[in-house]
Design a protein around this motif. Structure first.
Motif, PDB file in Angstrom:
ATOM      1  N   PRO A  40       1.048  -1.334   0.015  1.00 10.09           N
ATOM      2  CA  PRO A  40      -0.005  -0.045   0.039  1.00 10.09           C
ATOM      3  C   PRO A  40       0.957   1.283   0.082  1.00 10.09           C
ATOM      4  O   PRO A  40       0.523   2.382  -0.440  1.00 10.09           O
ATOM      5  N   LEU A  41       2.068   1.264   0.558  1.00  3.75           N
ATOM      6  CA  LEU A  41       2.813   2.675   0.761  1.00  3.75           C
ATOM      7  C   LEU A  41       3.523   2.844  -0.711  1.00  3.75           C
ATOM      8  O   LEU A  41       3.250   4.060  -1.173  1.00  3.75           O
ATOM      9  N   SER A  42       3.787   1.699  -1.463  1.00  2.73           N
ATOM     10  CA  SER A  42       4.395   1.792  -2.845  1.00  2.73           C
ATOM     11  C   SER A  42       3.200   2.079  -3.834  1.00  2.73           C
ATOM     12  O   SER A  42       3.691   2.725  -4.969  1.00  2.73           O
ATOM     13  N   SER A  43       2.122   2.002  -3.641  1.00  2.00           N
ATOM     14  CA  SER A  43       0.805   2.132  -4.654  1.00  2.00           C
ATOM     15  C   SER A  43       1.050   3.846  -4.839  1.00  2.00           C
ATOM     16  O   SER A  43       0.494   4.154  -5.859  1.00  2.00           O
ATOM     17  N   VAL A  44       1.553   4.595  -4.147  1.00  2.00           N
ATOM     18  CA  VAL A  44       1.595   6.002  -4.317  1.00  2.00           C
ATOM     19  C   VAL A  44       2.377   6.352  -5.604  1.00  2.00           C
ATOM     20  O   VAL A  44       2.163   7.556  -6.449  1.00  2.00           O
ATOM     21  N   ALA A  45       3.208   5.111  -6.097  1.00  3.56           N
ATOM     22  CA  ALA A  45       4.015   5.586  -7.420  1.00  3.56           C
ATOM     23  C   ALA A  45       3.063   5.261  -8.412  1.00  3.56           C
ATOM     24  O   ALA A  45       3.388   5.700  -9.611  1.00  3.56           O
ATOM     25  N   TYR A  46       2.130   4.640  -8.282  1.00  5.65           N
ATOM     26  CA  TYR A  46       1.091   4.295  -9.691  1.00  5.65           C
ATOM     27  C   TYR A  46      -0.388   4.472  -9.553  1.00  5.65           C
ATOM     28  O   TYR A  46      -0.976   4.927 -10.353  1.00  5.65           O
ATOM     29  N   PRO A  48      -2.117   7.212  -7.943  1.00  2.00           N
ATOM     30  CA  PRO A  48      -2.397   8.505  -8.357  1.00  2.00           C
ATOM     31  C   PRO A  48      -2.313   8.795  -9.896  1.00  2.00           C
ATOM     32  O   PRO A  48      -3.312   9.305 -10.387  1.00  2.00           O
ATOM     33  N   GLN A  49      -1.316   8.107 -10.556  1.00  2.00           N
ATOM     34  CA  GLN A  49      -1.167   8.099 -12.045  1.00  2.00           C
ATOM     35  C   GLN A  49      -2.247   7.524 -12.778  1.00  2.00           C
ATOM     36  O   GLN A  49      -2.930   7.808 -13.701  1.00  2.00           O
ATOM     37  N   GLU A  50      -2.962   6.336 -12.122  1.00  3.52           N
ATOM     38  CA  GLU A  50      -4.092   5.698 -12.822  1.00  3.52           C
ATOM     39  C   GLU A  50      -5.181   6.505 -12.490  1.00  3.52           C
ATOM     40  O   GLU A  50      -5.986   6.730 -13.624  1.00  3.52           O
ATOM     41  N   LEU A  51      -5.388   7.274 -11.542  1.00  3.86           N
ATOM     42  CA  LEU A  51      -6.582   8.024 -11.341  1.00  3.86           C
ATOM     43  C   LEU A  51      -6.513   9.234 -12.286  1.00  3.86           C
ATOM     44  O   LEU A  51      -7.632   9.346 -12.999  1.00  3.86           O
ATOM     45  N   LEU A  52      -5.441   9.939 -12.467  1.00  6.34           N
ATOM     46  CA  LEU A  52      -5.462  10.940 -13.437  1.00  6.34           C
ATOM     47  C   LEU A  52      -5.566  10.540 -14.832  1.00  6.34           C
ATOM     48  O   LEU A  52      -6.101  11.367 -15.739  1.00  6.34           O
ATOM     49  N   MET A  53      -4.862   9.280 -15.234  1.00  5.15           N
ATOM     50  CA  MET A  53      -5.009   8.907 -16.620  1.00  5.15           C
ATOM     51  C   MET A  53      -6.666   8.659 -16.876  1.00  5.15           C
ATOM     52  O   MET A  53      -6.943   8.924 -18.298  1.00  5.15           O
ATOM     53  N   MET A  54      -7.361   8.219 -16.153  1.00  4.42           N
ATOM     54  CA  MET A  54      -8.599   7.789 -16.163  1.00  4.42           C
ATOM     55  C   MET A  54      -9.386   9.351 -16.428  1.00  4.42           C
ATOM     56  O   MET A  54     -10.195   9.428 -17.429  1.00  4.42           O
ATOM     57  N   LEU A  55      -9.116  10.261 -15.704  1.00  2.00           N
ATOM     58  CA  LEU A  55      -9.656  11.567 -15.601  1.00  2.00           C
ATOM     59  C   LEU A  55      -9.492  12.441 -17.119  1.00  2.00           C
ATOM     60  O   LEU A  55     -10.043  13.062 -17.879  1.00  2.00           O
ATOM     61  N   PHE A 231     -12.398   6.324 -10.128  1.00  2.00           N
ATOM     62  CA  PHE A 231     -12.265   6.124  -8.537  1.00  2.00           C
ATOM     63  C   PHE A 231     -11.508   4.859  -8.087  1.00  2.00           C
ATOM     64  O   PHE A 231     -10.898   4.390  -7.450  1.00  2.00           O
ATOM     65  N   SER A 232     -12.086   3.703  -9.125  1.00  2.00           N
ATOM     66  CA  SER A 232     -11.841   2.222  -9.054  1.00  2.00           C
ATOM     67  C   SER A 232     -10.193   2.217  -9.483  1.00  2.00           C
ATOM     68  O   SER A 232      -9.755   1.231  -8.662  1.00  2.00           O
ATOM     69  N   SER A 233      -9.782   2.750 -10.102  1.00  2.00           N
ATOM     70  CA  SER A 233      -8.450   2.885 -10.529  1.00  2.00           C
ATOM     71  C   SER A 233      -7.513   3.511  -9.426  1.00  2.00           C
ATOM     72  O   SER A 233      -6.630   2.747  -9.120  1.00  2.00           O
ATOM     73  N   GLY A 234      -7.853   4.627  -8.886  1.00  2.00           N
ATOM     74  CA  GLY A 234      -7.162   5.026  -7.569  1.00  2.00           C
ATOM     75  C   GLY A 234      -7.255   4.178  -6.610  1.00  2.00           C
ATOM     76  O   GLY A 234      -6.453   4.175  -5.449  1.00  2.00           O
ATOM     77  N   CYS A 235      -8.268   3.073  -6.432  1.00  2.14           N
ATOM     78  CA  CYS A 235      -8.429   2.452  -5.198  1.00  2.14           C
ATOM     79  C   CYS A 235      -7.249   1.346  -5.334  1.00  2.14           C
ATOM     80  O   CYS A 235      -7.282   0.527  -4.118  1.00  2.14           O
ATOM     81  N   ALA A 236      -6.440   1.220  -6.414  1.00  7.17           N
ATOM     82  CA  ALA A 236      -5.138   0.675  -6.027  1.00  7.17           C
ATOM     83  C   ALA A 236      -4.343   1.037  -4.949  1.00  7.17           C
ATOM     84  O   ALA A 236      -3.669  -0.095  -4.377  1.00  7.17           O
ATOM     85  N   THR A 272      -1.667  10.151   3.805  1.00  6.65           N
ATOM     86  CA  THR A 272      -1.006  11.503   3.642  1.00  6.65           C
ATOM     87  C   THR A 272      -0.094  11.333   2.245  1.00  6.65           C
ATOM     88  O   THR A 272      -0.009  12.316   1.636  1.00  6.65           O
ATOM     89  N   MET A 273       0.589  10.312   1.872  1.00  3.66           N
ATOM     90  CA  MET A 273       1.415  10.412   0.547  1.00  3.66           C
ATOM     91  C   MET A 273       0.543  10.538  -0.634  1.00  3.66           C
ATOM     92  O   MET A 273       0.756  11.279  -1.664  1.00  3.66           O
ATOM     93  N   PHE A 274      -0.511   9.638  -0.566  1.00  3.81           N
ATOM     94  CA  PHE A 274      -1.305   9.507  -1.593  1.00  3.81           C
ATOM     95  C   PHE A 274      -2.075  11.187  -2.028  1.00  3.81           C
ATOM     96  O   PHE A 274      -1.866  11.737  -3.115  1.00  3.81           O
ATOM     97  N   CYS A 275      -2.717  11.447  -0.873  1.00  5.06           N
ATOM     98  CA  CYS A 275      -3.282  13.002  -1.107  1.00  5.06           C
ATOM     99  C   CYS A 275      -2.000  14.008  -1.435  1.00  5.06           C
ATOM    100  O   CYS A 275      -2.424  14.882  -2.087  1.00  5.06           O
ATOM    101  N   GLY A 276      -1.113  13.928  -0.809  1.00  8.38           N
ATOM    102  CA  GLY A 276      -0.126  14.701  -1.013  1.00  8.38           C
ATOM    103  C   GLY A 276       0.514  14.897  -2.606  1.00  8.38           C
ATOM    104  O   GLY A 276       0.847  15.885  -3.063  1.00  8.38           O
ATOM    105  N   VAL A 277       0.679  13.569  -3.147  1.00  9.54           N
ATOM    106  CA  VAL A 277       1.214  13.480  -4.483  1.00  9.54           C
ATOM    107  C   VAL A 277      -0.095  14.089  -5.275  1.00  9.54           C
ATOM    108  O   VAL A 277       0.516  14.914  -6.173  1.00  9.54           O
ATOM    109  N   ILE A 278      -1.142  13.670  -5.247  1.00 15.34           N
ATOM    110  CA  ILE A 278      -2.202  14.101  -5.845  1.00 15.34           C
ATOM    111  C   ILE A 278      -2.201  15.620  -5.864  1.00 15.34           C
ATOM    112  O   ILE A 278      -2.356  16.369  -7.043  1.00 15.34           O
ATOM    113  N   ALA A 279      -2.225  16.476  -4.849  1.00 14.31           N
ATOM    114  CA  ALA A 279      -2.153  17.705  -4.697  1.00 14.31           C
ATOM    115  C   ALA A 279      -1.122  18.415  -5.413  1.00 14.31           C
ATOM    116  O   ALA A 279      -1.192  19.576  -6.265  1.00 14.31           O
ATOM    117  N   LEU A 280       0.014  18.014  -5.287  1.00 13.93           N
ATOM    118  CA  LEU A 280       1.477  18.451  -5.869  1.00 13.93           C
ATOM    119  C   LEU A 280       1.353  18.197  -7.504  1.00 13.93           C
ATOM    120  O   LEU A 280       1.800  19.172  -8.197  1.00 13.93           O
TER     121      LEU A 280
END
Length: 684
Positions: A40-46, A48-55, A231-236, A272-280
């Protein structure tokens, strides 16, 4: 022969550990966090990207929905973590979701959860390793050109590290995991400081690119479906949360409290990491697309096939620290490393779950035992093999593999939480202490909310990912379910068949011993001596007449040695060895059904692999066939050649048949009369 493999094993895996050293392999919280939470910690690497790619399918303007979806995922993470904290307290044995569902919802629900988790663990390894190779491949072209081979090599390396034991692999993984967490949290803090305090403008390397929207002017339903898919992609980001509940036995005492604390730490850090990376990412105008060569535009033109899309984390690091800076390179390096190590969550969860399923008879029993290093070695090897096959089948393409992801984990989330609600209902019916009842009501409410939310997310995931590859998981899970049912059915059938009855204690009337003879040499003499030592009711030597000249020589040698055992010669017109012996043994059994027949087979013990090709083939075939004949016992009488380890560089100790000894105490005539010595041909 065994020295080279043993030496290789010791170099790779380490020396064997005693069972009493199991407590030394238990993990403190500081080591358990990287061991069980790296996924779950490493999912920050992909994630957020999957979420934004769908949008991005609807254009860059839809990035505005990103913060709200990120908050929804963060809320979901909080609910799931709170729910699983109840699980680890109620079921600390390590069964996790499987045990909860099996105990409260029945075997079918338990096996559904187990099949979902096993599939998801395999996918965790495949996705994490493939994503790590993809990150490295963007910087090292050689890796990118051979990413399948690189991914399989990384899986092999992780397998060896985990075979060395839970504690040792955890210590190896702790440093890079903490390095990643510190790096990302530091990047988020520094980026927010630059935005909020110094007022700097952050610009990602792709900020000047445009996104070609696949769909514009979306209707209400299409817009909702797009948001749900994002949302489902970001649930990774939630994958791996359940691993801690499956790994409670690996924690130091108090196990449940330490596991619950680790789970809370993991949830806080991951959110914290997930939301922070999305915000930046949104603040620095990051641009990502599912098909970047076609959908990303520079000056109105597609960037083309030569464009390599950088991962979102490295783009944010470039915006915050500057591309090529030391902090940027640090983030890029630890991100690639943590993606490889994220597979360690599955390497700890899959073998433990496999061991529990094997204990319950739903998987082969070999998965239940620990290896030399007190790790569940068989489960680790099977996980590596399945993940390697998956990487090869999908050519290490993260975009393809990610579509199969998270279906299984939300199946287990949902059924586990429903099972926990039933757990609390059952205990509330008998609990009378008001304070304890209040605690149970609170826990039941948390699990009820968790089950409702994860159930809704499961429906969303299935609807939005089914046609994009999730159907494969929906087929794999029922197949695995049926396989586990079949294994349990087999074990139950065998148990019923082997259950003792009154007839099993009846002794056989007589023991008819048969020694197989090809020629007279030391192994034959040892087999004859051992057979006589067992004091059978009748004893005879049997040879098969394949070559008339050899049989004649054997007959002469037998008579010359005056051996006090009858030699029976079986005719074989078709030069077979096995069939005449089988027919003869069956004839003896038909003649005296209450007798048992013991067949003694002399065998060579050799010391080199190539010697196996030159010896023992007929003995192996004979044993394989005789084992299927009812009422027949097969006994191997070994003769160790000097090439074998036991006799290497030292003289052979005297033993039965190693030197010529008399077979009688009286005269040869008296002993032969007692034993019925002589030579008999089947044709006589």
């Amino acid at each position: 022969m065994s020295k080279v493999p043993d030496l290789t094993k010791r170099v790779l895996v380490g020396r064997a550990l005693r069972s009493g050293q199991l407590h030394e392999q238990l993990l403190p919280k500081r080591i358990a966090l990287p061991v069980f939470a790296s996924d779950p910690l490493s999912s920050v690497a992909y994630a957020p990207q999957e979420l934004l790619m769908m949008l991005a399918v609807a254009g860059a303007s839809f990035y505005a929905y990103g913060p709200w979806i990120a908050l929804a995922i963060a809320a979901l993470m909080a609910v799931v973590v709170a729910s699983y904290r109840q699980n680890v307290h109620a079921y600390p044995s390590g069964g996790g979701d499987y045990e909860v569902a099996m105990t409260n919802l029945g075997p079918s629900a338990g096996l559904t959860v187990a099949s979902a988790l096993l599939v998801d663990y395999v996918l965790t390894v495949a996705v994490s390793v493939s994503s790590g190779v993809e990150n490295i491949g963007s910087a090292i072209p050689l890796i990118g050109e051979h990413k399948v081979a690189a991914a399989i090599g990384i899986i092999a390396l992780l397998t060896v590290m985990n075979l060395r034991g839970v504690r040792e692999s955890g210590t190896l993984f702790a440093i890079p995991t903490y390095a990643f967490v510190i790096g990302v949290l530091g990047m988020v803090a520094f980026g927010l400081f630059r935005l909020g305090v110094t007022g700097d403008e952050l610009r990602a390397p792709t900020a000047d690119l445009e996104i070609r929207a696949e769909h514009t002017d979306l209707a209400s339903f299409a817009l909702l479906f797009l948001l749900l898919r994002a949302f489902s992609s970001g649930c990774a980001a939630l994958t791996g949360v359940e691993a801690i509940s499956n790994g409670v036995p690996a924690f130091r005492k108090p196990k449940s409290r330490n596991a619950a604390t680790t789970l809370l730490m993991m949830g806080v850090i991951a959110v914290t990491m997930f939301c922070g990376v999305i915000a930046l990412a949104l603040a620095s105008d990051v641009r990502v697309a599912e098909r970047p060569a076609e959908e990303l535009l520079r000056n109105g033109q597609p960037v083309g096939e030569g464009y390599v899309q950088e991962p979102i984390l490295t783009q944010v690091a470039a915006a915050v620290f500057g591309e090529g800076s030391v902090p940027f390179l640090y983030i890029a390096a630890v991100t690639a490393l943590i993606l490889f190590l994220a597979a360690n969550t599955a390497y700890n969860g899959f073998p433990v779950l496999g061991s529990i399923l094997a204990r319950d008879g739903f998987l082969p029993r070999q998965l239940h035992t620990r290896g030399d290093r007190l790790a569940f070695s068989n489960g680790i090897i099977i996980l590596a093999a399945m993940a390697g096959l998956l990487v090869y089948a999908f050519q290490a393409e993260v975009t393809k593999l990610i579509q199969l992801y998270i279906v299984g984990v939300f199946v287990s989330f949902t059924l586990s939480q429903i099972g926990m609600v039933r757990h609390w209902n059952r205990h509330l019916r008998t609990e009378r202490d008001p304070r304890e009842r209040a605690r149970m009501h609170r826990s039941r409410a948390i699990n009820a909310v968790g089950g409702t939310v994860t159930g809704a997310v499961l429906v969303i995931v299935l609807l939005t990912k089914f046609t994009h590859g999730a159907w494969i998981v929906c087929i794999a899970m029922p197949v695995l379910f049926a396989l586990m049912k079949g294994i349990r059915r087999h074990y139950d059938t065998v148990a019923r068949e082997l259950a003792p009855t009154g007839e099993d204690v009846v002794l056989p009337a007589r023991n008819h011993a048969v020694v197989l003879v090809s020629k007279i040499h030391k192994p034959t003499l040892r087999a004859l001596a051992y057979a006589r030592a067992t004091r059978p009711s009748t004893l005879e030597a049997v040879t098969v007449a394949v070559d008339p000249e050899e049989v004649a020589r054997l007959r002469e040698e037998w008579e010359a040695l005056d051996l006090p055992v009858t030699l029976k010669i079986l005719d074989s017109p078709y030069r077979e060895v096995t069939r005449p012996v089988l027919d003869y043994v069956k004839k003896v059994r038909r003649r005296s059904p209450r007798d048992v027949v013991t067949v003694f087979i002399p065998e060579y013990v050799v010391g080199h692999w190539w010697e196996h090709l030159l010896h023992n083939q007929s003995a192996l075939r004979m044993k394989a066939r005789l084992l299927f004949v009812p009422g027949v016992m097969v006994t191997s009488v070994p003769w160790q050649l000097k090439s074998s380890d036991r006799l290497k560089q030292r003289p052979e100790a005297a033993g039965p048949g190693s030197v010529r000894r008399p077979y009688y105490r009286g005269s040869p005539e008296q002993d032969r009369t007692r034993a019925g010595g002589g030579i008999v041909s089947e044709r006589d």
